[in-house]
Scaffold this active site. Structure first.
Site, PDB file in Angstrom:
ATOM      1  N   ARG A  94     -87.302 -24.399  -2.116  1.00  0.00           N
ATOM      2  CA  ARG A  94     -87.151 -25.573  -2.967  1.00  0.00           C
ATOM      3  C   ARG A  94     -88.487 -26.300  -3.075  1.00  0.00           C
ATOM      4  O   ARG A  94     -89.267 -26.353  -2.109  1.00  0.00           O
ATOM      5  CB  ARG A  94     -86.122 -26.486  -2.310  1.00  0.00           C
ATOM      6  CG  ARG A  94     -85.774 -27.757  -3.060  1.00  0.00           C
ATOM      7  CD  ARG A  94     -85.006 -27.477  -4.283  1.00  0.00           C
ATOM      8  NE  ARG A  94     -84.273 -28.626  -4.776  1.00  0.00           N
ATOM      9  CZ  ARG A  94     -83.756 -28.698  -5.995  1.00  0.00           C
ATOM     10  NH1 ARG A  94     -83.897 -27.692  -6.836  1.00  0.00           N
ATOM     11  NH2 ARG A  94     -83.077 -29.749  -6.373  1.00  0.00           N
ATOM     12  N   THR A 369     -80.767 -23.156 -14.741  1.00  0.00           N
ATOM     13  CA  THR A 369     -81.144 -22.545 -13.473  1.00  0.00           C
ATOM     14  C   THR A 369     -80.753 -21.102 -13.688  1.00  0.00           C
ATOM     15  O   THR A 369     -80.186 -20.768 -14.715  1.00  0.00           O
ATOM     16  CB  THR A 369     -80.340 -23.263 -12.355  1.00  0.00           C
ATOM     17  OG1 THR A 369     -80.797 -24.599 -12.249  1.00  0.00           O
ATOM     18  CG2 THR A 369     -80.425 -22.596 -11.001  1.00  0.00           C
ATOM     19  N   THR A 387     -84.887 -21.980 -10.076  1.00  0.00           N
ATOM     20  CA  THR A 387     -84.822 -22.940 -11.164  1.00  0.00           C
ATOM     21  C   THR A 387     -86.125 -23.675 -11.420  1.00  0.00           C
ATOM     22  O   THR A 387     -86.989 -23.777 -10.539  1.00  0.00           O
ATOM     23  CB  THR A 387     -83.718 -23.990 -10.866  1.00  0.00           C
ATOM     24  OG1 THR A 387     -83.471 -24.758 -12.035  1.00  0.00           O
ATOM     25  CG2 THR A 387     -84.095 -24.920  -9.746  1.00  0.00           C
ATOM     26  N   ASN A 389     -85.240 -26.594 -13.001  1.00  0.00           N
ATOM     27  CA  ASN A 389     -84.310 -27.681 -13.253  1.00  0.00           C
ATOM     28  C   ASN A 389     -83.798 -27.582 -14.687  1.00  0.00           C
ATOM     29  O   ASN A 389     -82.918 -26.798 -14.966  1.00  0.00           O
ATOM     30  CB  ASN A 389     -84.903 -29.059 -12.962  1.00  0.00           C
ATOM     31  CG  ASN A 389     -83.796 -30.086 -12.740  1.00  0.00           C
ATOM     32  OD1 ASN A 389     -82.661 -29.705 -12.457  1.00  0.00           O
ATOM     33  ND2 ASN A 389     -84.098 -31.360 -12.872  1.00  0.00           N
ATOM     34  N   ASP A 411     -83.963 -34.424  -9.569  1.00  0.00           N
ATOM     35  CA  ASP A 411     -82.851 -34.152  -8.653  1.00  0.00           C
ATOM     36  C   ASP A 411     -82.826 -35.131  -7.475  1.00  0.00           C
ATOM     37  O   ASP A 411     -81.861 -35.164  -6.708  1.00  0.00           O
ATOM     38  CB  ASP A 411     -82.915 -32.712  -8.121  1.00  0.00           C
ATOM     39  CG  ASP A 411     -82.155 -31.748  -9.030  1.00  0.00           C
ATOM     40  OD1 ASP A 411     -81.451 -32.210  -9.944  1.00  0.00           O
ATOM     41  OD2 ASP A 411     -82.267 -30.524  -8.819  1.00  0.00           O
ATOM     42  N   SER A 440     -80.428 -30.213  -3.923  1.00  0.00           N
ATOM     43  CA  SER A 440     -80.043 -29.235  -4.939  1.00  0.00           C
ATOM     44  C   SER A 440     -78.532 -29.017  -4.923  1.00  0.00           C
ATOM     45  O   SER A 440     -77.843 -29.394  -3.973  1.00  0.00           O
ATOM     46  CB  SER A 440     -80.757 -27.916  -4.638  1.00  0.00           C
ATOM     47  OG  SER A 440     -80.293 -26.905  -5.479  1.00  0.00           O
ATOM     48  N   SER A 441     -78.032 -28.387  -5.981  1.00  0.00           N
ATOM     49  CA  SER A 441     -76.630 -27.929  -5.992  1.00  0.00           C
ATOM     50  C   SER A 441     -76.552 -26.404  -5.950  1.00  0.00           C
ATOM     51  O   SER A 441     -75.463 -25.834  -6.064  1.00  0.00           O
ATOM     52  CB  SER A 441     -75.926 -28.417  -7.266  1.00  0.00           C
ATOM     53  OG  SER A 441     -75.904 -29.813  -7.308  1.00  0.00           O
ATOM     54  N   GLY A 462     -76.497 -26.973 -12.618  1.00  0.00           N
ATOM     55  CA  GLY A 462     -76.580 -28.290 -11.987  1.00  0.00           C
ATOM     56  C   GLY A 462     -75.357 -28.553 -11.115  1.00  0.00           C
ATOM     57  O   GLY A 462     -74.967 -27.728 -10.284  1.00  0.00           O
TER      58      GLY A 462
END
Ligand code: GLY
Length: 558
Positions: A94, A369, A387, A389, A411, A440-441, A462
């Protein structure tokens, strides 16, 4: 060894579109990703003797070329690995906030959020993680040389590839952003609209990938590429410095694990909240007989939506970068806690998000993503989500380096209670701080059945990522669907705030919608939710590919 190929939508690659009901199966290896070129490159690496990690790294770099909507070297992601002997691992690549980031950086003098600052400017970018992630994971697990796994992406960037129908639309839709946000018009802009089959060549990106091929992480985080990134920052008033780039490291972490009806679920731990949402919802719905309720019955949609409401409320309060706050994960995932969260569940009426806030696990105390799945002939498996985003990230291309920068800073919770682009809100656990990872998701998942590899899956979308993955698991485990049906079925989603169930057009039956409305749910129709790419191991040991019919997803196997 012949190649098996199946792309779900017309316009992917001439001659290999599949009927959306036909199962795509192979014996020896499979790659399912968002673009035919990346799936093909991945499977060629498997055929040439590479393992699932080699193929995943090759596919990830290929996606940075052929799927600039979300594939990237200017962004980040999460990868779950399950080796054939059952050992598991996760790499968190990330992005991180630059060292110059502050909690107030997106607010004006009156404390209001400045529109667009966290999405469409150089300030929107976190320090990219993909290159460090790929170099690290490859050096730990790869068996081919790094040069061999990155070279196909270099060739693809230099020689070009035919854009798909969906891509031509994406590029045309984003034309204005590309022109407005860049000093030099990037290769993603043409004088006339893109159409399916046009060739996209990216010579600057090819040079950047060559530097990474020759110098590893130094080919990106120092030297020429680093100078080009910081030059772009200077031009656009961004704050990523040479020190930020030098300091960036991805992290190996323990994945989150849980059980659902005897299946072992292995998924992403924070700094993604996706895995926790997935395991919380599965824990909350497990005591109920979903199969008896029926697929897409109003009772089953109501139950899942109520569990999602509670999980997303917890996300808003407790989740963020584990390096910056103590996340009570064990408590949030304990059976007692999850049973208690459902005490207020009523089988005949909707709760209210205004009343049902985050729980107290410690006693008093978008939309773009992309996901790919890989399984090799030995049974090593990779599930990775990556991603920028938003679609094409910030739309800012690093001049002369040819790659897009992420807009992942959005995010973070840029101000408590103010929703981000996915409508997600948060508090101090996910506030902007220097060097911190934004929550993040992303929910890459690997599932075991009886101690053996059973399924890999993940999705973009997302906030809808964990709920899309959840529905694929429930469709397979509770409703007995094959992977084609499980991925292709209509989807719905609840994320606490806004207090509504969104559902795909033509997905939930009219009677279900009517009954959900009577129970007090607000309903909101959406064109599409998630784009899952999955592989399931069938009882005879064959691999079945589940490329989503939404998008241009493709399974290649051999
Ligand atoms: N940028 C989407 C996510 O990480 O959830």
């Amino acid at each position: 060894m012949s190649l098996i190929a199946g792309c779900r939508s017309a316009g992917s690659r001439p001659g290999i579109e599949s009927d959306s009901d036909v199962q795509i199966t192979s014996d020896s290896g499979m790659v399912v990703s968002a673009h035919p070129e990346s799936s093909l490159i991945g499977v060629e690496i498997l055929k040439s003797g590479g393992n699932a990690i080699d193929a995943a790294v090759a596919a990830e770099f290929a996606l940075a070329v052929c799927y600039p909507e979300a594939g990237n070297i200017g962004g980040g992601g999460f990868m779950i690995i399950r080796e054939a002997d059952g050992r598991t691992d996760m790499i968190d690549y990330r992005e991180k906030a630059p060292l110059g980031a502050t909690p107030e950086m997106y607010l004006d003098e009156s404390g209001s959020v400045v529109e667009g600052l966290s999405t469409g400017t150089c300030l929107a970018s976190g320090v990219p993680g993909t290159v460090d992630g790929m170099v690290s994971i490859h050096s730990k697990y790869g068996i081919l040389s790094f040069r061999d796994v990155i070279q196909p992406a270099i060739d693809l960037a230099r020689n070009g590839f035919p854009v798909t129908e969906g891509q031509a639309q994406d590029l045309n839709l984003n034309r204005g952003n590309f022109i407005k946000r860049n000093r030099k018009v990037p290769v993603f802009v043409k004088n006339i609209p893109w159409i399916k089959g046009d060739t996209l060549r990216q010579p600057d990106l090819a040079l950047t990938l060559e530097r990474i091929r020759d110098l590893g992480r130094d080919g990106f985080y120092s030297g020429v590429t680093a100078r080009l990134i910081t030059g772009e920052m200077k031009r656009g008033n961004g704050i990523i410095t040479p020190e930020d780039l030098e300091n960036y490291t991805s992290e190996f972490r323990d994945p989150l694990t849980g059980e659902y009806r005897g299946y072992k679920i292995i998924t992403a731990s924070p700094s993604s909240g996706g895995g926790m949402i997935l395991l919380q919802v599965l824990g909350m719905i497990e005591p109920f007989d979903l199969k008896a309720m029926g697929f897409h019955s109003w009772q089953s949609v109501h139950l899942v939506a109520e569990a999602e409401r509670r999980a997303f409320a917890d996300r808003s309060k407790y989740l963020g970068d584990p390096g910056f706050s103590n996340i009570p994960l064990a408590e949030l995932l304990s059976n007692e806690y999850l049973a208690g969260r459902m005490d207020s569940f009523r089988p005949d009426s909707a709760s209210s998000s205004a009343v049902t806030g985050p729980g107290s696990p410690i006693p008093d105390g978008g939309v773009q993503t992309t996901h790919y799945s890989v399984v090799d002939r030995k049974g090593n498996a990779v599930s990775a989500t990556t991603t920028l985003n938003e679609t094409f990230g910030s739309s800012i291309v690093v001049d002369s380096a040819g790659f897009l920068l992420n807009n992942e800073m959005d995010d973070f919770s840029v101000k408590p209670g103010v929703p981000n682009m996915f409508g997600l809100t948060g508090g101090s656990a996910n506030s902007v701080q220097p060097g911190k990872r934004m929550l993040s998701s992303m929910t890459p998942v690997i599932v075991e059945k009886g101690g053996k590899l059973f399924l890999t899956a993940g999705s973009p979308g997302g906030a809808t990522i964990p709920t899309s993955v959840l529905q694929v698991l429930v469709n397979v485990i509770d409703h007995g669907m094959n992977i084609t049906q499980a991925v292709g079925s209509g989807r719905f989603h609840h994320q606490w705030m806004p207090d509504q169930i969104s559902y795909e057009s033509n997905s939930l039956p009219p009677a279900t919608l009517e009954r959900l409305g009577l129970a007090g749910h607000k309903l909101s129709e959406r064109k599409s939710i998630g784009r899952v790419n999955a592989i399931m191991i069938m009882p005879d040991g064959k691999m079945a590919g589940g490329p989503d019919r939404r998008g241009n997803n493709c399974a290649f196997g051999y």
